[in-house]
Design a protein around this motif. Sequence first.
Motif, PDB file in Angstrom:
ATOM      1  N   ASN A 146       0.926  -1.326  -0.171  1.00  0.00           N
ATOM      2  CA  ASN A 146       0.109  -0.048  -0.111  1.00  0.00           C
ATOM      3  C   ASN A 146       0.968   1.280  -0.048  1.00  0.00           C
ATOM      4  O   ASN A 146       0.450   2.333  -0.638  1.00  0.00           O
ATOM      5  CB  ASN A 146      -0.952  -0.069   1.214  1.00  0.00           C
ATOM      6  N   PHE A 147       1.953   1.310   0.606  1.00  0.00           N
ATOM      7  CA  PHE A 147       2.884   2.294   0.926  1.00  0.00           C
ATOM      8  C   PHE A 147       3.209   2.791  -0.680  1.00  0.00           C
ATOM      9  O   PHE A 147       3.285   4.001  -1.092  1.00  0.00           O
ATOM     10  CB  PHE A 147       3.866   2.308   1.942  1.00  0.00           C
ATOM     11  N   LEU A 148       4.162   1.519  -1.124  1.00  0.00           N
ATOM     12  CA  LEU A 148       4.829   1.832  -2.422  1.00  0.00           C
ATOM     13  C   LEU A 148       3.610   2.093  -3.507  1.00  0.00           C
ATOM     14  O   LEU A 148       4.048   2.846  -4.461  1.00  0.00           O
ATOM     15  CB  LEU A 148       5.345   0.578  -2.828  1.00  0.00           C
ATOM     16  N   GLY A 149       2.403   1.792  -3.445  1.00  0.00           N
ATOM     17  CA  GLY A 149       1.476   1.952  -4.451  1.00  0.00           C
ATOM     18  C   GLY A 149       0.874   3.562  -3.831  1.00  0.00           C
ATOM     19  O   GLY A 149      -0.147   4.057  -4.744  1.00  0.00           O
ATOM     20  N   GLY A 150       1.272   4.364  -2.998  1.00  0.00           N
ATOM     21  CA  GLY A 150       0.927   5.703  -2.641  1.00  0.00           C
ATOM     22  C   GLY A 150      -0.564   5.636  -1.987  1.00  0.00           C
ATOM     23  O   GLY A 150      -1.140   6.452  -1.716  1.00  0.00           O
ATOM     24  N   ASN A 151      -1.038   4.251  -1.448  1.00  0.00           N
ATOM     25  CA  ASN A 151      -2.454   4.291  -0.831  1.00  0.00           C
ATOM     26  C   ASN A 151      -2.032   4.283   0.682  1.00  0.00           C
ATOM     27  O   ASN A 151      -2.187   3.427   1.493  1.00  0.00           O
ATOM     28  CB  ASN A 151      -3.080   2.760  -1.120  1.00  0.00           C
ATOM     29  N   TYR A 152      -1.820   5.801   1.009  1.00  0.00           N
ATOM     30  CA  TYR A 152      -1.247   5.900   2.468  1.00  0.00           C
ATOM     31  C   TYR A 152      -2.706   5.798   3.321  1.00  0.00           C
ATOM     32  O   TYR A 152      -2.272   5.585   4.634  1.00  0.00           O
ATOM     33  CB  TYR A 152      -0.656   7.413   2.475  1.00  0.00           C
ATOM     34  N   GLU A 153      -3.706   6.256   2.751  1.00  0.00           N
ATOM     35  CA  GLU A 153      -4.736   6.385   3.585  1.00  0.00           C
ATOM     36  C   GLU A 153      -5.016   4.879   4.266  1.00  0.00           C
ATOM     37  O   GLU A 153      -5.234   4.588   5.408  1.00  0.00           O
ATOM     38  CB  GLU A 153      -5.995   6.882   2.959  1.00  0.00           C
ATOM     39  N   GLU A 154      -4.921   3.815   3.365  1.00  0.00           N
ATOM     40  CA  GLU A 154      -5.367   2.606   3.838  1.00  0.00           C
ATOM     41  C   GLU A 154      -4.307   1.994   5.050  1.00  0.00           C
ATOM     42  O   GLU A 154      -4.495   1.340   5.898  1.00  0.00           O
ATOM     43  CB  GLU A 154      -5.434   1.575   2.591  1.00  0.00           C
ATOM     44  N   MET A 155      -3.114   2.247   4.511  1.00  0.00           N
ATOM     45  CA  MET A 155      -1.724   1.866   5.159  1.00  0.00           C
ATOM     46  C   MET A 155      -1.940   2.633   6.596  1.00  0.00           C
ATOM     47  O   MET A 155      -1.676   1.738   7.627  1.00  0.00           O
ATOM     48  CB  MET A 155      -0.592   2.275   4.714  1.00  0.00           C
ATOM     49  N   CYS A 156      -2.301   3.855   6.792  1.00  0.00           N
ATOM     50  CA  CYS A 156      -2.173   4.422   7.902  1.00  0.00           C
ATOM     51  C   CYS A 156      -3.776   4.035   8.963  1.00  0.00           C
ATOM     52  O   CYS A 156      -3.432   4.105  10.267  1.00  0.00           O
ATOM     53  CB  CYS A 156      -2.114   5.838   7.897  1.00  0.00           C
ATOM     54  N   GLN A 157      -4.509   3.928   8.291  1.00  0.00           N
ATOM     55  CA  GLN A 157      -5.832   3.522   8.951  1.00  0.00           C
ATOM     56  C   GLN A 157      -5.707   2.204   9.659  1.00  0.00           C
ATOM     57  O   GLN A 157      -6.197   1.986  10.880  1.00  0.00           O
ATOM     58  CB  GLN A 157      -7.000   3.805   8.161  1.00  0.00           C
TER      59      GLN A 157
END
Length: 293
Positions: A146-157
Amino acid sequence: MDRYEEMLSRYKTDLDDAQVAAAVEKIVRDNLATNSTPDVYKFLFSCIDLTSLHAEDNTDSITKFTKRVNDFEEEHPEMPSVAAICVYPNFAGTVRANLDVSSVNIAAVSGGFPTSQTFTEVKVAETALALGDGADEIDIVINVGNFLGGNYEEMCQEIEELKQTCRDAHLKVILETGALKTASNIKKASLLSIYSGADFIKTSTGKSEPAATLEAAYVMCQAIKEYYEQTGTMIGFKPAGGISTTADAVKYYCVVKEVLGEKWLTNEYFRIGASRLANNLLSDIWGNPTKFF
């Protein structure tokens, strides 16, 4: 811009890998000899998360592993104990049932360790079970994909949800820096993890290569420092993965001391994840080859 990207915008995250490497080289060159002392070795020993994360671990082996920590306190009262025993989550109860040293915490890896590739609901359940069995600390891995894919919201939540599950228990968030590859990625992942509730950020699982590096440690400590300066939130740092010699451990000590300062030189805010390091530190403290653990 979501709240995670807005937070990142407050920090310098466009880093030059060569400049980071040069800064680390200078820190080690200027400080390694000065910090290579028995007192530093004893301090580093007190920061160890003594770790057993093997496929062949079982109740008997973890019981014996735990009892060696009890034996150490009885046989060497002049020495500090390690900071924690770190095991798979299904062995948290085994450690709790056998650990007699009140100053030693119980840490459990959780959340689909070491890849973090499972359902969030499974991660929450696994974490809750480990805590219920006696874990004081939980070590999880960010969702690197998720981080490398730019999906910060899902990773952080997901980190936020796991921190809520931990409540007062310490949450250590592993970045798996070898997979992140660049200083810029490591800086962003560090800041996002701190923002999401990490009590510690940790370099690596030790299950993939490269594991811990001094360059990653430097960037992570810079992130901790800058976040603290902006928010007053103080969190810990844990290098882990491949740190086995006394000299290697002292190098990480040098980075923490130079970047973060004396305030972080306590096992409340500095840990080292290791299985082989303990014996090597004891060998250098006592001046003879030692295999206690």
